[in-house]
Design an enzyme around this catalytic site. Structure first.
Site, PDB file in Angstrom:
ATOM      1  N   GLU A   1       4.721  -8.902  -2.437  1.00 27.70           N
ATOM      2  CA  GLU A   1       4.919  -7.894  -3.527  1.00 27.70           C
ATOM      3  C   GLU A   1       6.190  -7.903  -3.982  1.00 27.70           C
ATOM      4  O   GLU A   1       6.485  -7.618  -5.350  1.00 27.70           O
ATOM      5  CB  GLU A   1       4.463  -6.558  -2.973  1.00 27.70           C
ATOM      6  CG  GLU A   1       2.825  -6.548  -2.707  1.00 27.70           C
ATOM      7  CD  GLU A   1       2.382  -5.104  -2.311  1.00 27.70           C
ATOM      8  OE1 GLU A   1       2.995  -4.964  -0.983  1.00 27.70           O
ATOM      9  OE2 GLU A   1       1.810  -4.441  -2.613  1.00 27.70           O
TER      10      GLU A   1
ATOM     11  N   GLY B   1       3.659  -7.162   1.677  1.00 25.55           N
ATOM     12  CA  GLY B   1       4.971  -6.525   1.128  1.00 25.55           C
ATOM     13  C   GLY B   1       5.757  -7.650   0.659  1.00 25.55           C
ATOM     14  O   GLY B   1       6.656  -7.532  -0.433  1.00 25.55           O
TER      15      GLY B   1
ATOM     16  N   GLU C   1      -3.201  -7.945   4.201  1.00 24.01           N
ATOM     17  CA  GLU C   1      -3.574  -6.541   4.584  1.00 24.01           C
ATOM     18  C   GLU C   1      -4.876  -6.224   4.868  1.00 24.01           C
ATOM     19  O   GLU C   1      -5.342  -5.295   5.578  1.00 24.01           O
ATOM     20  CB  GLU C   1      -3.258  -5.840   3.251  1.00 24.01           C
ATOM     21  CG  GLU C   1      -1.668  -5.580   3.165  1.00 24.01           C
ATOM     22  CD  GLU C   1      -1.023  -6.373   2.317  1.00 24.01           C
ATOM     23  OE1 GLU C   1      -1.732  -7.611   1.995  1.00 24.01           O
ATOM     24  OE2 GLU C   1       0.050  -6.134   1.709  1.00 24.01           O
TER      25      GLU C   1
ATOM     26  N   ALA D   1       5.068  -5.936   4.929  1.00 24.96           N
ATOM     27  CA  ALA D   1       5.968  -4.636   5.461  1.00 24.96           C
ATOM     28  C   ALA D   1       5.806  -4.590   6.936  1.00 24.96           C
ATOM     29  O   ALA D   1       4.939  -5.297   7.575  1.00 24.96           O
ATOM     30  CB  ALA D   1       4.957  -3.550   4.848  1.00 24.96           C
TER      31      ALA D   1
END
Ligand code: CAA
Length: 259
Positions: free
Chosen positions: A113, A110, A133, A67
């Site tokens: 993911e 992300g 993260e 992200a």
């Protein structure tokens, strides 16, 4: 008018709906707008009768390096909770057509993911996976702790989630996260070959098989069996079932219509 930048490239070719993440300068870091665009493209492909299978791929040195940290840096709990960006991510789960991910370079946070939202994954031998993260003082929020644990088990998932370390494409293959490992220069070609093979199958079967497999991940066996059986019976009301079986008896190639 303020036209929003496009962070993806889409194309439809021979029954394959392609989505290419396109922010190579920041290793395809996924911002909120990009998630919206990915989901919208997938939903459009899902409704497009000419698309049988969806391919998701990166560009440059990454599938996606996570992200967008710049976008998150100043956010607080309330802002993020109200933004509710993960609702968009969740919509990927409802896409009925098979999604093949082609991962080269980094698939982190992300980005990993997003890869785990795909139904199948092909990886280039330079691919690297991980959830960094923890080192940013946060944790995965788009399904990482859940999907990775379901795939590779608690103790393995704990190691990668708690250390934030990256693991190789070969390790991802050994864990069963990816279907195959390919030389980087062959990734795109082999992904398209797999997509083509799947795109030639009867679309209703593809959708109902995908649905049943997803139930297997989430439901107890008895409920999953029930769902499978309903889909099995349902396919006997399709023209493609008659076509598939008649073509077998007549020793010819079936012509599927998706009805
Ligand atoms: N967000 C924003 N920008 C990013 C980014 C990210 N996730 N990942 C890389 N970039 C940017 C870098 O800031 C850099 O930009 P500048 O050239 O403007 O400085 C550019 O991409 C190239 O990156 P590097 O110079 O860092 O390249 P490198 O080869 O030295 O390192 C890397 C590559 C190891 C992937 C490193 O970029 C990195 O660690 N990226 C962050 C990975 C990460 O922490 N991802 C998790 C994000 S949080 C998340 O995903 C939450 C969630 O669950 C939804």
């Amino acid at each position: 008018m303020n036209k929003q930048a496009s962070f993806i490239i889409t194309a439809v070719e021979n029954g394959i709906g392609m989505i290419t993440l396109n922010r190579p300068k920041v290793l395809n870091a996924i911002n909120t707008a990009m998630v919206g665009q990915i989901v919208q493209a997938m939903e459009q492909f899902d409704r497009n009768e000419h698309v049988k299978v969806i391919v998701l791929q990166g560009t440059g040195r990454a599938f996606a390096a996570g992200a967008d940290i710049d976008e998150m840096l100043e956010k607080n709990t309330i802002e993020l909770e109200l933004l509710n960006q993960f609702e968009d991510w969740d919509r990927i789960t409802w896409v009925k057509k098979p999604i093949i991910g082609a991962v080269q370079g980094f698939a982190l946070g992300g980005g990993f993911e997003l890869a785990l939202c795909c139904d199948m994954l092909l990886a280039a031998d330079d691919a690297e996976f991980g959830f960094p993260e923890v080192g940013l003082g946060i944790m995965p929020g788009a399904g990482g702790t859940q999907r990775l644990t379901k795939l590779i088990g608690k103790t393995n998932a704990m190691k990668w989630l708690l250390t934030g370390q990256r693991f190789s494409a070969k390790q991802a293959l050994d864990y069963g996260i990816v279907n195959s490992l390919l030389p980087a220069e062959l990734l795109s070609e082999e992904t398209m070959k797999l997509a083509k093979t799947i795109s030639e199958m009867p679309p209703l079967s593809l959708r109902l098989i995908k649905e049943a497999v997803h139930k297997a991940v989430d439901l107890p066996l008895s409920e999953g069996m029930h769902a499978e059986r309903k889909n099995f019976y349902l396919l006997f009301s399709s023209e493609d079932q008659k076509e598939g079986m008649c073509a077998f008896k007549e020793k010819r190639k079936p012509v599927f219509k998706g009805i």
